[in-house]
Motif scaffolding. Structure first.
Motif: not given
Length: 141
Positions: A3-11, A26-36, A38-47
């Motif tokens: 089977f295959t599964r699909k995901a998308n990243a827009a930057w 599946s829409k479990v993630l639906d335009k879930t925010k990510y950024s520098f 949320t990746r390298f610092e703590d405190g901002e909401k996102g993944t």
């Protein structure tokens, strides 16, 4: 089974000031925010990618372990898996899976054996090119 599964990243924007969103079919993630931030610092909401890899690895490992326990005629009451993903100098250098299981009628040695097999055959474990450490705790009554 195949089977295959699909995901998308827009930057948009630069690496440090830009931001993006992640979506899954599946829409479990639906335009879930990510950024520098949320990746390298703590405190901002996102993944971030490392958090998502940890969730995918913990989920895959727990399901694989459940199947292997069933093959040995055991059924877990609970399997609780924490995944700690270590990012260092531009690489994921280690993932620690911390397993706590409640499995009736199994002894600690057999649980360890099956858990380590699950770590080796888990599809996400096989995908990752990094050290994978497994810590196992069997709940006892």
């Amino acid at each position: 089974m195949k089977f295959t599964r699909k995901a998308n990243a827009a930057w948009k924007g630069s690496g440090k000031e830009g931001q993006g969103n992640l979506s899954t079919a599946s829409k479990v993630l639906d335009k879930t925010k990510y950024s520098f931030h949320t990746r390298f610092e703590d405190g901002e909401k996102g993944t971030n990618p490392e958090e998502l890899i940890g969730a995918a690895h913990a989920g895959c490992f727990a399901m694989q372990l459940s199947f292997l326990l069933n093959e040995s005629n055991f059924t877990a009451t609970t399997l609780d898996v924490d995944a700690t993903v270590t990012f260092e100098d531009g690489a994921i250098t280690k993932i620690t899976l911390n397993l706590e299981g409640d499995v009736p009628e199994i002894d600690a040695e057999k649980f360890q054996e099956i858990a380590h097999k699950a770590k080796e055959v888990c599809p996400v474990s096989k995908l990752l090119n990094t050290e994978i450490e497994l810590k196992v705790t069997l709940k006892t009554v």
